[in-house]
Scaffold this motif. Structure first.
Motif, PDB file in Angstrom:
ATOM      1  N   SER A 137       0.833  -1.204   0.000  1.00 23.13           N
ATOM      2  CA  SER A 137       0.000   0.000   0.000  1.00 23.13           C
ATOM      3  C   SER A 137       0.869   1.256   0.000  1.00 23.13           C
ATOM      4  O   SER A 137       2.102   1.194   0.111  1.00 23.13           O
ATOM      5  N   ALA A 138       0.216   2.415  -0.096  1.00 21.06           N
ATOM      6  CA  ALA A 138       0.923   3.684  -0.272  1.00 21.06           C
ATOM      7  C   ALA A 138       1.823   4.025   0.905  1.00 21.06           C
ATOM      8  O   ALA A 138       2.840   4.716   0.730  1.00 21.06           O
ATOM      9  N   ASP A 139       1.505   3.547   2.112  1.00 18.93           N
ATOM     10  CA  ASP A 139       2.360   3.859   3.256  1.00 18.93           C
ATOM     11  C   ASP A 139       3.510   2.861   3.415  1.00 18.93           C
ATOM     12  O   ASP A 139       4.320   2.987   4.346  1.00 18.93           O
ATOM     13  N   LEU A 140       3.583   1.890   2.506  1.00 17.80           N
ATOM     14  CA  LEU A 140       4.669   0.902   2.438  1.00 17.80           C
ATOM     15  C   LEU A 140       4.733  -0.014   3.659  1.00 17.80           C
ATOM     16  O   LEU A 140       5.735  -0.701   3.872  1.00 17.80           O
ATOM     17  N   ALA A 141       3.663  -0.052   4.449  1.00 11.23           N
ATOM     18  CA  ALA A 141       3.694  -0.834   5.688  1.00 11.23           C
ATOM     19  C   ALA A 141       3.992  -2.312   5.430  1.00 11.23           C
ATOM     20  O   ALA A 141       4.686  -2.964   6.225  1.00 11.23           O
ATOM     21  N   GLU A 142       3.487  -2.844   4.337  1.00  8.97           N
ATOM     22  CA  GLU A 142       3.652  -4.277   4.060  1.00  8.97           C
ATOM     23  C   GLU A 142       5.091  -4.623   3.661  1.00  8.97           C
ATOM     24  O   GLU A 142       5.496  -5.788   3.760  1.00  8.97           O
ATOM     25  N   LEU A 143       5.843  -3.641   3.215  1.00 10.14           N
ATOM     26  CA  LEU A 143       7.198  -3.912   2.739  1.00 10.14           C
ATOM     27  C   LEU A 143       8.052  -4.535   3.840  1.00 10.14           C
ATOM     28  O   LEU A 143       8.792  -5.505   3.598  1.00 10.14           O
ATOM     29  N   ASP A 144       7.966  -4.012   5.044  1.00 11.89           N
ATOM     30  CA  ASP A 144       8.750  -4.563   6.161  1.00 11.89           C
ATOM     31  C   ASP A 144       8.315  -5.985   6.494  1.00 11.89           C
ATOM     32  O   ASP A 144       9.144  -6.822   6.884  1.00 11.89           O
ATOM     33  N   VAL A 145       7.027  -6.287   6.345  1.00 12.60           N
ATOM     34  CA  VAL A 145       6.533  -7.627   6.642  1.00 12.60           C
ATOM     35  C   VAL A 145       7.073  -8.625   5.619  1.00 12.60           C
ATOM     36  O   VAL A 145       7.573  -9.702   5.972  1.00 12.60           O
ATOM     37  N   PHE A 146       6.980  -8.261   4.337  1.00 13.97           N
ATOM     38  CA  PHE A 146       7.523  -9.155   3.310  1.00 13.97           C
ATOM     39  C   PHE A 146       9.042  -9.289   3.447  1.00 13.97           C
ATOM     40  O   PHE A 146       9.599 -10.372   3.223  1.00 13.97           O
ATOM     41  N   TYR A 147       9.711  -8.214   3.833  1.00 15.73           N
ATOM     42  CA  TYR A 147      11.157  -8.293   4.051  1.00 15.73           C
ATOM     43  C   TYR A 147      11.472  -9.296   5.156  1.00 15.73           C
ATOM     44  O   TYR A 147      12.380 -10.115   5.030  1.00 15.73           O
ATOM     45  N   ALA A 148      10.700  -9.243   6.233  1.00  8.33           N
ATOM     46  CA  ALA A 148      10.908 -10.193   7.326  1.00  8.33           C
ATOM     47  C   ALA A 148      10.680 -11.631   6.875  1.00  8.33           C
ATOM     48  O   ALA A 148      11.300 -12.564   7.397  1.00  8.33           O
ATOM     49  N   ALA A 149       9.786 -11.815   5.889  1.00  2.00           N
ATOM     50  CA  ALA A 149       9.512 -13.158   5.354  1.00  2.00           C
ATOM     51  C   ALA A 149      10.563 -13.611   4.351  1.00  2.00           C
ATOM     52  O   ALA A 149      10.521 -14.760   3.904  1.00  2.00           O
ATOM     53  N   GLY A 150      11.490 -12.713   3.984  1.00  2.00           N
ATOM     54  CA  GLY A 150      12.563 -13.106   3.085  1.00  2.00           C
ATOM     55  C   GLY A 150      12.663 -12.318   1.796  1.00  2.00           C
ATOM     56  O   GLY A 150      13.554 -12.569   0.989  1.00  2.00           O
ATOM     57  N   LEU A 151      11.754 -11.370   1.554  1.00  2.00           N
ATOM     58  CA  LEU A 151      11.797 -10.589   0.316  1.00  2.00           C
ATOM     59  C   LEU A 151      13.102  -9.808   0.225  1.00  2.00           C
ATOM     60  O   LEU A 151      13.427  -9.032   1.118  1.00  2.00           O
ATOM     61  N   ARG A 152      13.846 -10.005  -0.870  1.00  2.00           N
ATOM     62  CA  ARG A 152      15.106  -9.297  -1.051  1.00  2.00           C
ATOM     63  C   ARG A 152      15.232  -8.664  -2.442  1.00  2.00           C
ATOM     64  O   ARG A 152      16.291  -8.144  -2.792  1.00  2.00           O
ATOM     65  N   SER A 153      14.143  -8.675  -3.202  1.00  2.00           N
ATOM     66  CA  SER A 153      14.178  -8.114  -4.551  1.00  2.00           C
ATOM     67  C   SER A 153      12.758  -7.740  -4.934  1.00  2.00           C
ATOM     68  O   SER A 153      11.806  -8.434  -4.561  1.00  2.00           O
TER      69      SER A 153
END
Length: 351
Positions: A137-153
């Motif tokens: 979403s626009a506030d990028l809140a989900e980005l940290d969650v996906f990063y914690a799950a392993g998102l690196r790209s």
């Protein structure tokens, strides 16, 4: 056998469809299947030691246009996607990735040491990627969650528009300069990726978006699965000017095996010779240097040459590279070492 680390695949899309159809995605990957391109047994046969695996939200309304009498086509961009349904699908695919790791079917890698250990152990080294950021979403809140799950790209856009920027259509012949670039929120996404150490992928973005990222990011410029526009004039391929910028940043472009991006006529025809793959690699190496070219197959997301067929056929490309005169050191760079270098730089690893 030359081990390959591949810069882009859509195996999670295929496994998600298996799950939605009532099947077991973990068993399909671990035990093997006749469907698609990648599973653990075929990867091992073809030396596919790992790759960047995309969380991609499909566009159900996208129907590729048939070429006209001149062989030209332009598929309208898919419609923008709704956030909540995209988030649900994104979470389902991340869950599949985590379940594959828990079952020992592959290993989710968060740094290059993880990748090298997995390859040494003979376990598929998976890096989690998001292709188009509709689950964010626009506030990028989900980005940290996906990063914690392993998102690196991640790639800010696929070939459609979203709140972060604009994508290029599937069209031939056409320049990648097809519309606006990043939105204000898109610039914030790039800055957040720089802060976290998430690789930014320039595949699918407009040329203006490419330059918007280039002036904002502190990472090498990377187009994970894009070929040379000078040879195949589809909107998805890279212009010489874009490749010059990739070279200057010591980034890379990954050869896309999609036949529509390899053939001079851009047709969706699996009867595409390996010489077309070598032709694009030769051009990109000549333009950018051997350190800035790698592989980005688009397995499970495109029609690939019949001689390759699936992950088990990767060594046929390696053999073709040898026959074309590439030295062993250069083949190692093309097959994996260039990816490991730029991943380490994007992830801010110490040399």
């Amino acid at each position: 056998m030359e081990l390959v680390f591949d810069g882009h695949n859509d195996v999670l899309l295929r496994l998600w469809r298996t799950m939605k159809g009532g099947g077991d995605p973990v068993a399909e990957f671990a035990k093997g299947t006749s469907q698609g391109h990648i599973d653990a047994p075929r990867a091992k046969i073809g030396g596919l030691a790992g790759g960047i695996c995309a969380i991609y939200i499909p566009s159900g309304d996208l129907i590729l246009k048939e070429p006209d009498a001149n062989g030209h086509y332009e598929t309208p961009l898919a419609a923008p996607l709704e956030y909540l349904s995209s988030l649900q699908i994104g979470m389902e695919k991340a869950s599949i990735a985590l379940r594959l790791e828990q079952a020992g079917a592959w290993r989710l890698c968060r740094n290059t040491a993880d990748i090298r250990r997995a390859m040494a152990d003979g376990v598929f080294a998976a890096v989690l990627h998001m292709e188009g950021c509709e689950p964010i979403s626009a506030d990028l809140a989900e980005l940290d969650v996906f990063y914690a799950a392993g998102l690196r790209s991640l790639g800010p856009v696929w070939s459609r528009h979203n709140i972060f920027g604009h994508g290029v259509p599937f069209a031939y012949p056409m320049s990648p300069d097809t519309g606006p670039g990043l939105t204000d929120i898109g610039f914030e996404l790039v800055k957040a990726c720089n802060r976290l150490g998430i690789l930014i992928d320039l595949a699918h973005i407009t040329e203006k978006g490419f330059w918007d990222v280039a002036k904002t990011t502190d990472q090498p410029l990377i187009a994970s699965h894009s070929n040379a526009h000078a040879l195949t004039q589809v909107a998805r391929n890279l212009t010489d000017k874009q490749m010059d910028a990739i070279k200057e940043s010591r980034g890379l472009a990954g050869l896309n095996y999609a036949v529509t991006m390899l053939r001079p006529d851009a047709r969706d025809n699996a009867a595409t010779p390996l010489s077309d793959m070598i032709r694009h690699i030769d051009y990109m190496v000549e333009r950018m240097g051997i350190d800035c070219v790698a592989l980005g197959s688009d397995f499970d997301g495109a029609t690939v040459p019949a001689d390759i067929h699936d992950a088990a056929g990767n060594q046929k490309l390696v053999a073709a590279l040898r026959d074309a005169g590439y030295a062993s050191e250069d083949i190692a760079k093309l097959c994996r070492e260039n990816w490991l270098r730029v991943l380490g730089e994007a992830w801010r690893e110490k040399a």
